[in-house]
Structures are given as structure tokens and as C-alpha cells.
Write a protein that holds these residues in place. Sequence first.
Motif, PDB file in Angstrom:
ATOM      1  N   ALA A   1     -29.138 -34.655 -40.467  1.00  0.00           N
ATOM      2  CA  ALA A   1     -30.764 -35.130 -40.555  1.00  0.00           C
ATOM      3  C   ALA A   1     -31.379 -36.662 -40.321  1.00  0.00           C
ATOM      4  O   ALA A   1     -32.582 -35.662 -40.287  1.00  0.00           O
ATOM      5  CB  ALA A   1     -31.027 -34.437 -42.451  1.00  0.00           C
TER       6      ALA A   1
ATOM      7  N   HIS B   1     -31.788 -35.394 -36.978  1.00  0.00           N
ATOM      8  CA  HIS B   1     -32.664 -34.701 -36.272  1.00  0.00           C
ATOM      9  C   HIS B   1     -34.136 -35.440 -36.398  1.00  0.00           C
ATOM     10  O   HIS B   1     -35.170 -35.211 -36.026  1.00  0.00           O
ATOM     11  CB  HIS B   1     -32.117 -33.373 -37.267  1.00  0.00           C
ATOM     12  CG  HIS B   1     -31.561 -32.499 -36.467  1.00  0.00           C
ATOM     13  ND1 HIS B   1     -31.927 -31.109 -36.569  1.00  0.00           N
ATOM     14  CD2 HIS B   1     -31.100 -32.695 -35.604  1.00  0.00           C
ATOM     15  CE1 HIS B   1     -30.834 -30.127 -35.973  1.00  0.00           C
ATOM     16  NE2 HIS B   1     -30.011 -31.377 -35.168  1.00  0.00           N
ATOM     17  N   GLY B   2     -34.398 -36.164 -37.602  1.00  0.00           N
ATOM     18  CA  GLY B   2     -35.592 -36.624 -38.354  1.00  0.00           C
ATOM     19  C   GLY B   2     -35.775 -37.620 -37.158  1.00  0.00           C
ATOM     20  O   GLY B   2     -36.715 -37.220 -36.974  1.00  0.00           O
TER      21      GLY B   2
ATOM     22  N   GLU C   1     -39.478 -36.911 -35.245  1.00  0.00           N
ATOM     23  CA  GLU C   1     -40.303 -38.756 -35.602  1.00  0.00           C
ATOM     24  C   GLU C   1     -40.930 -38.664 -33.601  1.00  0.00           C
ATOM     25  O   GLU C   1     -41.555 -39.119 -33.974  1.00  0.00           O
ATOM     26  CB  GLU C   1     -40.386 -39.569 -36.124  1.00  0.00           C
ATOM     27  CG  GLU C   1     -40.126 -39.287 -37.627  1.00  0.00           C
ATOM     28  CD  GLU C   1     -39.701 -40.694 -38.764  1.00  0.00           C
ATOM     29  OE1 GLU C   1     -39.520 -39.948 -39.792  1.00  0.00           O
ATOM     30  OE2 GLU C   1     -39.677 -41.592 -37.992  1.00  0.00           O
TER      31      GLU C   1
END
Lengths: 194, 194
Positions: B24, B27-28, B32
Motif C-alpha cells: 500500500a 503503491h501510494g 503520488e
Amino acid sequence: MATTVASRSSRAVRPGGRSARVRAAVHGAALELAAEGAAEALTIPTIAQRAGVHPTTVYRRWGTVAELLADVSASRFAGDLVVPDTGDLRADLDRYAAGLAKDLTDPDTLALVRATVGIGGEQGAAVCRSERENQLVAILERDRARGNEPPGIEETTDAILAPLYYRAVFTNFPLDPAWVHGLVERLLADQTSS
Amino acid sequence: MATTVASRSSRAVRPGGRSARVRAAVHGAALELAAEGAAEALTIPTIAQRAGVHPTTVYRRWGTVAELLADVSASRFAGDLVVPDTGDLRADLDRYAAGLAKDLTDPDTLALVRATVGIGGEQGAAVCRSERENQLVAILERDRARGNEPPGIEETTDAILAPLYYRAVFTNFPLDPAWVHGLVERLLADQTSS
């Protein structure tokens, strides 16, 4: 005054010659690295190393990889395009579509388009398509000048340019001649029926 | 045996939980950085730093930025798609096209698509479009099952999917509702006249 002009001129020639060589080397290196599918290697230090120039030279001249790729694409896509002019809209669009399909089938061009869009965003994408759109506008305007009522640029873009770019950039389907010709046929069939 | 199972289970839980958190976070971070338009910053060290994990973790799990972006896009584009099912082809296609237009209008999604295509090449591009193509196939098949003769998937892709992706990815023109609806109208007008 004469001395000033002479020294100006010699100053202009030497950096000009070197500058042109640097530009060619850096463009070539960026094209090569993009064609190798090594988008992750498309960094200024890597490009500079491949081109045999100092990274500072590249940073100073182009600033970012995005700017550099936009410059490479601009010189790749501008200038060498001839607007088909057969005197007939269907034949012009057929030649146009076949030419664009051939261009987008070239793996080096395709790699450059993908890298320019991916790294250069909207500005990079604009460089990759604007000359092609200008060609299309010229073809349609010529047909209007012949007293006909060709389809609009938006409809023509949606029907011909978009499927060619979509298929080339997003899929691995071939841009085969029958399919390409079919795009033109479908657009002009709409036209007749409307 | 009980001990083995217990220790296996606790081992499985801890790395599983950590693994999901790492995924997570990474991926974040990639989303971004792509959204910031910083395609040049899309390197594994930069993504790892933003995610607060060690670069080795990212290298070991994804190998390359291309693989990582394909994974991010796959989880972004899969799963949350509902195939419109109004019982009418025109209405289904209208909903489908409006949904895709809305998706492609989101700046974060668009940045992710551009970066995935640019860095992930053909494989990345396939991830960005395959679910959307599957939806279209399902809509057409349902119409055929109702005893109708809908357009083929190739023609529908050229007429709806391609212009939406082209306009979103290559231009800065808005994907306005009237234009989106017009794509469906034009496809179905062809259909009626043929």
C-alpha cells in the motif's frame, strides 16, 4: 567594427558547430535508450554518458528529460511531412492514414512517442500529434476549397487519428492496410449518409 | 505438528500484514509521484524513500519501475468496474462512455496512465485498457444475446474507446458529455445505415 564582427562570427561558428554536434549526440542517445525500451534509463546522467557529453551540458541546455524528449520528438515529427494532394478527399485521407500508420509501426518512433507522452505528459503528447493534426486540417480545407463539404476536424480526428494512435500506443494489434483503409471508408460513409 | 502450524500461521500473518502495508505504501508513493507530474522522479530509490521503505524491498518485490507501475495500474483499473446493463445497447454504451470519460478526466488516473504507458511500454498499456475492453465485449455480447446485431468489438473500440483515450492522453481538450454522447450516436448511426 570589422574586428568585432569577425570575432563575433568566429565565436558563433565554433560553439555553433560544437553545439550542433552535442545536440545530435544527445538526441541520438535519447532515441537509442527509448528504443531499447529502457524508459527507466531515460535520465540525464545516463543519456549524457551514452552521448559522451558531460551531464551539466545536458542539464544546462534542456533542463529536464521531459524537455529533451519534447525536443527530440519535435525534430522527429516536424518537417518531413508532406500533405497528400491528389485532388480527391478520399484518396488524400487514404494516403494520410497509410503514412501515419507506417510511421507509428516503426518501433523506434513508437518507443519515442510512448516515452515522450510518459515522461513529457501533455506537453510531450502535443508535440507528438500537432503536426499530424495540422496535416489533417490542410487536407480538409483543400476539399472545402474545391467546393465540397468534408467532415469537420473533430469528427475526422475521432475517426482516423484516434484509432491509429490508440492501436499503436495501447495495443499490440497490427495497423494493417485493410483496417486503416476501413477507418477512412467509415468516416466518409457517415458523411454521405448525413 | 500443532506447534508447526501455529508458528507457520504466525509467520504467515506477520509478513502478510507487513507485506500488505509495504504494498500500500509503495503503491501510494508511486501514484503520488506520478500525479505530481514528476515522471523523472519515478525511480525505485525515490519511490522507496517516499514510501518509507528500503529500496531493496522494492527491487526484490517488483524488480523494475515498469513492473511496479503495471501492478499499480492493474489494481487501479481492475475490480471497481461495473458493466452497465440497462437492457438497451445505446443506453449501455452511453453509460460506459460517460464512465470511462469521467475516469480519464481524473488527473491522477491520467497521470498514472501516461506514466504506465511511457515507462511500462506495451505491457503497461495493456494493463490500462484490458478491463475496459472486456467491459465493452460484455455489453456487445449481451445485446447479441437479446437477438440484436450490435457492431463488432473492433468497430466499437475504434469509435468509442480510441477517441476517449486519444483525447485524454494526447490532448488537453475536455471530454465533455455532448462529445462523448456523439461518439455513441455516430457508431450506432453507422450500424443502422449498414
